[in-house]
Structures are given as C-alpha cells and as structure tokens.
Enzyme design. Structure first.
Site, short mmCIF file in Angstrom:
data_model
loop_
_atom_site.label_atom_id
_atom_site.label_comp_id
_atom_site.label_asym_id
_atom_site.label_seq_id
_atom_site.Cartn_x
_atom_site.Cartn_y
_atom_site.Cartn_z
N GLY A 44 18.61 -13.31 -84.25
CA GLY A 44 18.70 -12.17 -83.36
C GLY A 44 18.47 -12.59 -81.91
O GLY A 44 17.91 -13.65 -81.63
N CYS A 45 18.91 -11.74 -81.00
CA CYS A 45 18.81 -12.08 -79.58
C CYS A 45 17.36 -12.09 -79.11
O CYS A 45 16.89 -13.09 -78.55
CB CYS A 45 19.66 -11.13 -78.75
SG CYS A 45 19.41 -9.38 -79.12
#
Lengths: 336, 336, 336, 336
Positions: free
Chosen positions: D144-145
């Site tokens: 995930g970012c």
C-alpha cells in the site's frame, strides 16, 4: 463609532482586517499605513475590492483615531504600540511583541531584547479563555494563529485535568501559505508551493512554541511539554492542528465530548462538531470560527482536530472580536 | 554520447532539461552552471530528485562538452552562445536571443541592441516546420513557448492558404506559472496566483508577438496580423492557446480536420485530436506533445485549441528534440 | 423582515445564498429545501459554518414566506416558481427557466417544451441594465453567470453604438469549477480538474449563448452575433470573460474609458479599473462586484476584461441585489 | 521482452503503470482491461498521451502475456490473480488482496472472507526490505502507499532496536487526492477538495493499519502499536508521513542519520536527506524515490518525515520495480 488606524494594511492580515472592518457597524477605518507603499492607493498595490490612500507611519494623525491595529514585524510592532500609548490611543497588536509574559522568553525566541518590556503586561487576547481581562484595557496581545487552534483545542481537557500530566502532547499542524506573509520568497513561489506539502521548523524551533507552552501551562496549572511540527499546505488560508493528547485511560469519548460541548456552550465562535466528525479547513475558511473534532484513537490517547482560518480567528477576526470586547460591544458585532 | 553543458540549471527550463537528459541514452550532462548558486549542489537549491555540483560561468571546461543549452536571460544568452562558438561548441538557446531575423526587430522588442547580431542567422528550431534546416548546424534558436503552440496550431491552415488573408487572427492564450520564471515576484506568490486567473500584456505588447508574427508570415507567405492576449493560469505548467481564425467560408470541418491529420501524419509529437475533441492541458503535461483540437464555430470562423507543456514542447523537450536532429539521432530519442 | 425560503440549498449557489442572507439585516431564511437530503441537517451534508433542517419540497409551509429563491435544475425550477405564484409568494429564479423571452428559444436551447411559458414575462434581473423593471414584481429571472460578465462588459459600448455593427464579438470566457454544479462528475474530480484548463462547448453550443445574444441585441437595438468559448479553470470560483470587440476605428482608449466610467458612475457593484489595469479573479472573488478592464489592442479592436464571482454577482449576490430592489430596500443591503 | 497485461488501466495507478511501461525497454503492454469502458479506446476515456483498445476481462488472451498487473478493487483482484495463476501467468497485485498474512486479519479489515486464501502466501513486495523473496515468484503483493512510506521511514530504527519497545508510534500522514481513486465522489469534487485539508479514518480504523502493524512488527521482531491519522491533501499526488517515534533517550541525531545512510547506501530509490533537511512532496513527485528526513525533536523523540509519490513508489513504480526483480532485470530498468 470606533475610529481605527491600521498599520501594515497591505499584508494579508492587515488587508483582511480592513475588509471586515468595512462591514462593521460600529467601527470605521480612518487611515491606513503601508511603509513600503506610502503615497500609493491600496487598490494599486493589492488587486481587490478595497481602496484607500496609503500613508507612511510618520504621516498619521493620532488624534483622529481611538484604536490602532498593528500588522507589523516584531520589534517594529512594539515601538508602534508604545507610540500609540503616548498619544492615549489603544492598540491591538497582531505581532508577537505583546504575547510573552517575560522579556527573557522574548529574547530567547526573537533573538533581540524587547524594546518595550513594559508592554508585556498586556493581556493575551484569546476571549474564550480570557474574556474578563480584555475589557477596557489600553492594549491587547492578539494571539498567534497556530496557538489559537491549539489552545482552543486543548483548553477543556487541561482545565479539567483530564490529560496525563507530564506526558508530551504532539501537535501536527498545517497552515495555508498566507500564514507565511506576503513578501515574495522562493519557497512561497506558486510553482514551489503548489502540489507540494512540506514540514518546516519541526521539533522545538518554531517561535510559536514559547507562546503555546506558556499558555497551555497556565491552563493546566503545570508545565506542559509539547512537540510542535508545522507544515506548509498548498492552500491560501486555513490551519488544521491534529493534536495527540495522552489522557486518563478510563475516559470515554462520550464524556470528553460532553465536556467540550459544555465548556464551549456559550461561545459563538467555537463549534464542537458532532461525535465522529473531524474538523477540516472547509468548516472554517472565511469565518471567525474554530471547529473542533474529537476522536478516541485508543484508550488513553485522544486526537483533537482543531481548524481555524488563520487570517480570521487566527489574526484579524480575533482582533475584531478583541476590539468588540475592549470597547464594550457585543462580541460578534461585524463578524457574522 | 553527446557531452552536454547546461547554463541556468536552477531555472525551471534548465532543471527540466537536466531531468530529461538524465534518461537520454545518447547524451550526458557533464557540467551545469548556476551563476547565483555557484559552489552549492543542485539538491540544496532545488528540492527534488537531481543532484550535481553548480559552477559559475567562468569555471566551465569548454573542452569537455560538445553542446550547451542556455536557459538564461536575453542578452546574457547571446554572449554565452558566442563564447561557445569561439570554442567550437554547439549551442541550443532557450532564450529569445537567436529567434528574430533582424537586429532592428530585436531592439524593438527587447529594448537594447543585440550584442551578437551575427547569431541571428541561427535556424528557428521548430522541427515540425523547419526540420531540414536544423541538421548539423552550430546553433539553434529554440522557439518560445507561446509561439510553439500558435505555430503548430496554425501551420496547416496558413500553408494551405485556407485562412482569410489579411484578417486578424485572435490568440487567447493561457500559461501556467512556471512560464514566468523562478525568481520570486509579488504576483507569482502562491497566495496571489492561486484561485486567480489574470490577463497580462494583452494587445500587442508581449515580446512573443514579434516572434509569432515573423514565423506566421513565413508560413502564410504574407504578413499576418494577430491580437495576442496571454493569461496567467493557477497551474504549475501547461499552455493552451485558443485561436480564432477567419477562414474561407465554404470550408467544412471534415476537410480541415483531414488537412491537419495529413499534415501531421508523420509527426511523433503532434496529436490532432478526433473531431469534436478539444485540447486541454491534461492532454500534454509532462509530455513533449502538442495536442490540437478543431472547432468550426460558424461558417468562416475556425477555433483551434492547441496545448503544450510549456517546459517540454515549449522549452526543454523541444530543445532535446532539436539536439537529436542536430546530432543525427532519431528525433524521439529520450523523449518518450 | 423579508421571510425567505430557499430551494436547492445544498447546491453551491443555494449555500452561498443562505450564507449571505445570514448577515442580511432585513431578510431571514425561514426554511430550506434539499430534495436529495431531506430529513438531514445542512451541516451534515455540507461541512461549513451553516446549519439548518433540510426539508423536502412537499413539506414546506408557503404561508411562512414572502419570497423563494430557486437554485434548481431547469424545468423543475419553473414548476416551483409556478407553485409559489399560486400561493402568492414572490420568486427569484437562479435557473435559466425565466430568462428567455420566447418559448421557442427555450425549447431550442433546453430540449424540452417550457412547462410554464406564462412565466417568461418575468423581467431579466440585471439591475445595472434593468433596475426600474424589477421593483415590486412577482418574479425575477436571475441572469446566468457568464451572461452577467459579458453584458456588464459590453453595455456602455453597445448602448452608445460604438461597436462595429454587424461584426462578430468574440468572447473567450473562463469559469471556476463551482459553475459546473455540485454533483460529482468525472471531469470535476479534483485530480482531473486540478493542474488542468480545458475548453468546452465552444462555438455556438453553450446554453448561455441564447441568453447572451438576446440581451446584447436589446442593448444594441440590433442583432448581435457572438462566438462564445467557455473554459474550465482550476479554481473554486470566479469568471473572467476576455471579450474582443470590433469598434469604430477612430475611437481612442481615453474616450472609451471615460464612457465606461460615466455609465457606471452610480453603480455600487461595477468597478471600472484605471486605464492600463486588467480585470482578474482576485479583484472580485467573495464580492458582488464586477471589475472591468479596457485595452485598445489596435485601432478598431477593443479588448474588454470583465470579472465576477460566479457564485455572487453571477448568482446569489445578484439574487440578493434583486431581492433588495424587489422589496424596496437599499440595493447594497447585506452585500458589503 | 516481458509481455504484460493490465487490469484496471483507466484507474490512476493503472494509467501510470501503462505510461511508465511505455518507456520500459524490456516490457511491453500487450492488452489492457477496463471493465467499465470495454470497447472504447483509452484516449477517449482519459485525456492524455496514451491510447490503446480497452477490453473486458472475459476478452483477454492469457497466452499472449507473461505477467499481469491488477489495479482492481479488493476481492475482484484476488479472483483475477487466481485466474492468472490457472493460466500460468505471473501477477503483481496492486490491491490489498495479497498483503495480509492470514485470512482472519483480511476479514477483519475488509469485511468479507478472502476468496482465495492460498494467495496470501505471496511475498510482500517492498524490495528494500524483502528483495530476496521476490525473485522468480509467481505472484507479488504490491504494498500500500501509506505503508510504503511508513515502513521505509522506520525500518533502520526498528531493525536496529533503537526505538522504545512497547511505546506507541504516531503516524500523521497526508495524501494527494489520487490516492482515493478515480471514481467521482462528493468529497473528491474539485470544489470540495481544493483549498481544503481534512483528516479521515483517524485512530485505528484505516485499512492500512493492519498492513502497517503486520510489517512493522516483523521488522521490530515484536508487536508494534501505532496511531495512524491520514489526511486528504489538495494535491494530485504525493504522500508525506510525519512519524513521531519514541527512541532510546541517549541517541543523538548524528548516529541515527549515519544508521539510515548506511542502511540505505545501496538503495537506488531511497534518498536519506542531509541532516537538517525535511522531506516534502517536491522531493519525490513523478519519481520512484522515497525521501527521508530525520529530526531529533527532543531527547528520546525522533520525527521521521518520509515522502513518496503515491502513484509511483506507492503503487505503479514499485510494481515495475517488483517486476524487474521478479524477472531478473536490473532493478532500476525503466524507472529513471
């Protein structure tokens, strides 16, 4: 009618002040000073709806005014307030020059001796905390923008003694670019600030830390230690402080929310949001409001989100609120 | 491997050039000059992914490079190109110093005598119009950003003689703030430019008018009169020119669209949009493309929308395209 | 005290209306309708300073109000105005439903038969052109945002007959995103609109063209042909129309500027800028003003720059101005 | 040449992936799926430089590709990866479907049973922490970012055991709007997000918390408790995490900075800034880099600022980095 003079009218706070005073039913701007643009008219210097002649500081008629607002750099501001006092003119100072309680703290944060330490006894103009002290006084220290958001966000908790005494409060704050002033600088260039978001002076180095800890400690009646981390937002205005407060672990959100609602029940400019809502810039820009959201992140850790418009509740709106109190007007006059 | 020197690497065009050259398989930046920041490193001056030492102009090793790019103010640029020529180094100039054909026009638009009028015979580096003239030459005048969008938007029509000769072409253009350079100025301050949109130098006063009319007249083989009205957009980059062209009243959109598609069929960087589509900044930012949309507003009036990234096709991307041609490389090398 | 009802209060124009009416000394919002959010409170739907219950259209008490504002889609708006008339309630309609003079034009631009053609006799509420017709009437057609900027920008010239009769006027207009309404759409997504600038409906296809040409022709007392090219700006609000007008070639800027200054001398909301100044969004956002700049591009070609806040002078501010006239109040009441 | 298929190419991550793969010398996009726009071409759906036909998921030729990237909602992503595995095609999944280690955690955070729990043994594709596990595997969970910024910002400290075990780490994170996806929603409307800054899902409720704590605990070899407070920034892209870490009180900044520099010395995409510098979005947007700044706020309290481009190092750039490792290419191929 309160007769007003403004120093620093071409700055963002000064301009906003002139704009809101234009609608104020009981105050009127008599003259305005811009040292750098004296001799021009305001509309030539700032594209926008306002126009008036711009004076140099030495051209003003002190007899013509009852009150000045000073939107000036620190140091110069104190000298201007002192000059006003000599002429029997009241002053509300938007700089930091009247905010700290003792000269040593001033020297520490501002790197020079205070030119008029006698002015440091001016009351701190955060009406929600200090209203009684502001009536009819000769001068008021208008609070800093970041401190306003932090103090309103924490006051109920600290007054009530519900925080974990001695533990560090972390303040992650973000401000629109107008908070950095109108003078052109590289990092304020549109191309550098747009699509960017950048921390600055984080840790214990921003000048507002002195003011924040001084006032928090009064609320808590004990020393308060903070970590303060400001960030520059790609917006024109607005401040959001996201505050991480260690609290008594047995407290639940319902009680805390009730405490805040009760503490601010009579305050026209503090908006304690419904449970579950978080404060954002959209709640407050172009208003004199402070919006407060409350989240219990986990037992013993409260997150307060507190938003203001840095140019209004964080500067000029609060200054007008202070003027209203100083002169015995209803506090919301001209601010709705 | 083409050995490259960059003058003005801390400007927006210079930085973009350095960034794209980093990925170029056949060119390499050997040194870079920033007169104002000499002695520092690039990453200290511009937050971002690039780093390299910054030299003063008098520190450079001319033997070490085959080509320089000059991202400098007019006047200084010509002197630097002249210096490069003395050392047998090729030059692509991103300023206006090599663009005009005669010294008198230069003096009219730039308010001073051209320091090296002999350089004015450098070819005008708009490859889609002028490719053959750019091969193996010692110096190229890299076109202005606004002119690039206008010339590509109008070339097929003027070459074909389908416009209404003698009638005025109206160019309503808008540019992102990087087009105004990196030096901090009041109107480029984030707070002034954000949520704003403002015309400037409209009428016949912007310096790009001389360049635009000179090159349009060559395309049309007749004098072309324009009204040029630039506007400052609250974006970092991008130019959109909305061009109002009186055309032969019997022409229909199908024919005009076919003409453009055919004229640019072999051009890798010109994208004639489908009928009904209009060009926007989103089509082109961060690319070396020019997007062109065509609308027949009413019989006899064509509206061309032409968009480019002002820092790429309007400056550094086109400069690399010119370098590729100058040195015999495939034109798209390093630009995809 | 004028008792007001608002239809469409959660739209951008409706919300702005509610916000400005809150400060109006002689009007008070009694109820507000949001069909899509009926049953909720306003602060739950729009984060911001306002709060009030939201009703469905069929829940309103017509007896409780003297006036409604309709910020509704066309078609629905006319039906709501008709309903208000049945109850003897006045109406100011912010949609296009009352603006055109004849039903055929309405059908052409809006693709359906007008549900209440008898309402088309409502006066066109641009006070600077039409003030006398607005006093004490039962219903007013509040002008469109683009048309307001164009009509105020051209009125003195057309009334005076100084334009080149029969020649086309080119209007290059740009609007902030709030002009496109609050419903989420792909091209209004932040990521698509930010750092973008895009033309749309250019040529003769935007619905405001009918309104613009109808009203311009009345001013000129002759048919007026325009090219209208709107663009979407990456701002929240503001419209700038850059208008290219062929004029009598012997006219000089001094005369034209004097004409505009004289024509608007008594107008509180029209600001004819000094010669040499150009209108920008910064002159007008968050005000009910129209700023006008005048440039003589070359003999016979005037460029008018006319800026308004699309939500105020282009919608809600003008609606309040119309209410003030309708009810005999001073025209600037609540708008400063 | 790696033959690639993309699922979800019209999403922001999918589009960015297609754009960067276009320049990749050893990979080529063979087909692309957009369930919602199947039958159209990409340039019709997303204005920009890319064009290719858009397929429905059931139209793809599995034989034609070696690898798929899935930019799809959770749930659907796992099903698509499972389908790819049936055809012997490798997969890099940009959703959360492969990231958590056990099905129960997945159900807790994503509110449904994992459709293919056998896929949860895919390695976690953060190359700087986990490179060896990624070579030649059939499937990779692309991180995930937010977690990418947090893990890179904390890894050296946790691996070294220099944090205060057991104390809470506070993560104040901010992301540009593209992180919220391309589907139009009210709070992503330009007018709502612009000039705004708003916290959301703060406390322990954001889905990335599970991923963050799982991976931090592996690094620390002990449970790690965090407070995670994400905010929506008015930018198109970029993430900055400002992380408050209790550390051993005797540690000084010089040692910590040296630790980070050494830990990441060989990492091409991690940029540990000079002492005193703070990470900002400008350091990283449009790159695959993570910039890290270190500040000792007071003894025992370190502030880490870690910035990435959410669409590149936070999604598509990292996915290409993972592809390079998976297929034995130099890790930076196509990413400079």
């Amino acid at each position: 009618m309160i007769r007003v003079g403004i120093f620093g009218v071409t700055g963002y706070a000064g301009y906003e002040l002139a704009r809101w005073l234009q609608r104020h039913p009981s105050a009127s701007v008599v003259w305005a000073v811009s040292e750098s643009s004296a001799g021009k008219r305001l509309a030539q210097v700032v594209p926008g709806p306002l126009d008036m002649p711009l004076l140099a500081a030495n051209q003003v008629d002190w007899q013509a005014v009852d009150l000045i607002f000073t939107g000036l750099p620190h140091g110069v501001a104190a000298q201007t307030v002192a000059e006003a006092r000599k002429h029997g003119v009241k002053a509300i100072d938007l700089s930091a020059d009247l905010r700290l309680d003792n000269p040593a703290a001033y020297t520490r944060w501002y790197d020079h001796t205070h030119p008029h330490p006698e002015l440091l006894n001016a009351p701190y103009g955060l009406p929600e905390l200090n209203r009684a002290a502001l009536v009819d006084v000769p001068a008021i220290a208008n609070p800093g923008c970041y401190p306003t958001s932090v103090l309103l966000g924490l006051a109920p908790l600290l007054e009530q003694g519900w925080w974990q005494t001695g533990q560090t409060i972390i303040i992650n704050a973000a401000s629109g670019v107008s908070g950095a002033g109108r003078a052109p600088k590289q990092h304020l260039h549109f191309v550098e600030a747009h699509e960017n978001y950048s921390p600055y002076n984080i840790g214990h180095t921003h000048r507002h830390v002195g003011e924040i800890e001084q006032e928090l400690s009064k609320l808590a009646n004990a020393p308060v230690n903070t970590i303060f981390a400001p960030h520059l937002l790609p917006t024109q205005r607005g401040i959001l402080s996201t505050i991480y407060v260690p609290i008594q672990p047995e407290l639940d959100l319902v009680s805390i929310h009730a405490l805040y609602r009760q503490r601010y029940a009579a305050e026209p400019f503090v908006n304690v949001l419904d449970q579950g809502q978080l404060a954002s810039l959209a709640h407050v820009v172009h208003t004199n409001d402070c919006a407060i959201g409350l989240t219990l992140a986990q037992p013993g850790m409260l997150i307060v989100t507190a938003a203001i418009d840095n140019l209004l509740k964080g500067a000029s709106g609060q200054a007008i609120q202070n003027m209203n109190i100083m002169f015995g007007l209803p506090e919301t006059t001209g601010l709705r």
